[in-house]
Design a protein around this motif. Sequence first.
Motif, short mmCIF file in Angstrom:
data_model
loop_
_atom_site.label_atom_id
_atom_site.label_comp_id
_atom_site.label_asym_id
_atom_site.label_seq_id
_atom_site.Cartn_x
_atom_site.Cartn_y
_atom_site.Cartn_z
N GLU A 83 0.76 -1.15 -0.11
CA GLU A 83 0.05 -0.09 -0.21
C GLU A 83 0.76 1.35 -0.10
O GLU A 83 0.60 2.29 -0.77
N GLN A 84 1.86 1.34 0.75
CA GLN A 84 2.64 2.31 0.95
C GLN A 84 3.60 2.58 -0.30
O GLN A 84 3.60 3.90 -0.87
N LEU A 85 3.98 1.50 -1.09
CA LEU A 85 4.49 1.72 -2.36
C LEU A 85 3.71 2.21 -3.39
O LEU A 85 4.01 2.81 -4.28
N ARG A 86 2.35 1.65 -3.45
CA ARG A 86 1.53 2.34 -4.18
C ARG A 86 1.03 3.64 -4.10
O ARG A 86 1.13 4.35 -5.13
N ALA A 87 0.85 4.13 -2.90
CA ALA A 87 0.79 5.66 -2.69
C ALA A 87 1.94 6.40 -3.02
O ALA A 87 1.75 7.54 -3.47
N ALA A 88 3.08 5.82 -3.14
CA ALA A 88 4.04 6.42 -3.51
C ALA A 88 4.32 6.52 -5.47
O ALA A 88 5.37 6.97 -6.00
N GLY A 89 3.34 5.69 -5.78
CA GLY A 89 3.06 5.91 -7.34
C GLY A 89 3.76 4.69 -8.08
O GLY A 89 3.83 4.48 -9.22
N HIS A 90 3.94 3.36 -7.22
CA HIS A 90 4.41 2.27 -7.92
C HIS A 90 3.55 1.53 -8.42
O HIS A 90 2.32 1.35 -7.83
N ASP A 91 3.89 0.48 -9.19
CA ASP A 91 3.15 -0.61 -9.62
C ASP A 91 3.08 -1.79 -9.20
O ASP A 91 4.25 -2.32 -9.35
N ASP B 111 2.71 0.63 12.18
CA ASP B 111 3.34 1.63 11.99
C ASP B 111 4.75 1.82 11.69
O ASP B 111 5.35 2.34 10.89
N ALA B 112 5.44 0.71 12.18
CA ALA B 112 6.96 0.69 11.90
C ALA B 112 7.04 -0.10 10.75
O ALA B 112 7.90 0.25 10.08
N VAL B 113 5.93 -0.89 10.12
CA VAL B 113 6.34 -1.71 8.83
C VAL B 113 5.90 -0.73 7.89
O VAL B 113 6.69 -0.35 6.92
N ARG B 114 5.13 0.43 8.08
CA ARG B 114 4.62 1.58 7.05
C ARG B 114 5.85 2.69 7.06
O ARG B 114 6.18 2.73 5.80
N ALA B 115 6.59 2.64 8.14
CA ALA B 115 7.78 3.49 8.26
C ALA B 115 9.06 2.92 7.33
O ALA B 115 9.60 3.51 6.78
N TRP B 116 8.94 1.72 7.37
CA TRP B 116 9.99 1.00 6.71
C TRP B 116 9.74 1.02 5.12
O TRP B 116 10.62 1.21 4.42
#
Length: 167
Positions: A23-31, A147-152
């Motif tokens: 989810e975090q990587l998608r939010a940063a624009g990745h496929d 939260d720690a997972v998302r930060a990583w």
Amino acid sequence: MRVLVTVASRHGATREMGSEVAEQLRAAGHDVDEVEPDDVEHVDPYDAVVMGSAVYVGRLGLGLRDLVDRQAGQLRQRPSWLFWSGPVGDPPMPATVPDDVTDIARTTGVRDVAVFAGRLDRDGLNISERALVALTRADAGDFRDLDAVRAWAQGIARALRSLQREG
Ligand SMILES: Cc1cc2nc3c(=O)[nH]c(=O)nc-3n(C[C@H](O)[C@H](O)[C@H](O)COP(=O)(O)O)c2cc1C
């Protein structure tokens, strides 16, 4: 960038962490594709790979170990990251790094390795798993820190952005 997130998880807790990373990587624009390790034929369609696994009796999941054996050469040629999860309780125990983590990190040249506390739900275990867990005297409960997972994962997104700028 096209990113593979592949996680070995018997009871779902580690898979959910992989989904947070995705989810975090998608939010940063990745496929981002989330694929079970056993279902990954090749990693070469991907620009980067995030691997994850829970620990079972001191070993990472067989599916992830097999994937690394099959695709070691391809994994070495692209940026990759590894997280593992297992330690449960407060403080999380056991704190020792499984040999599989060291081996996979060395084989693939991962850019970073993270460890996150896991979740142990005794009701979801089969009889032999219950016996093994009783031997480890692990505490039941959900000790995950998403939260720690998302930060990583956000750190991975930053690293991918730098790679894009360089590329
Ligand atoms: C049979 C069994 C063995 C386990 N052995 C270990 C272990 O050796 N070291 C550890 O840190 N955690 C161990 N754990 C804890 C799991 O890694 C932890 O519960 C993890 O979050 C489970 O993830 P999953 O829901 O993705 O399967 C074990 C759990 C089970 C069920």
